[in-house]
Design a protein around this motif. Structure first.
Motif: not given
Length: 67
Positions: A53-67
């Protein structure tokens, strides 16, 4: 702010617009979540998903720490 008072992130079907998706991939609007709780909320959503499964993240910046 308690967990009950958190805004509900906008979750809706989406896709990249290429036409190759079935349109049921949810979107998490991280901009609606207080900054100090964003990573935990997104990681919690990811942890609750099944393999594949997957989802799309809408964030105010590139979410590199989450990757």
């Amino acid at each position: 702010m308690t967990i009950e008072e958190l805004p509900t992130p906008g979750v809706h079907g989406g896709g990249c617009g290429c036409g190759g998706h079935d349109g049921d991939e949810p979107t998490i609007d991280a901009t609606a979540i207080p900054h100090r709780l964003r990573h935990a909320a997104v990681l919690g959503a990811a942890g609750s998903m099944n393999a594949g499964e997957s989802f799309i993240i809408r964030a105010p910046h590139l979410p590199r720490p989450l990757l």
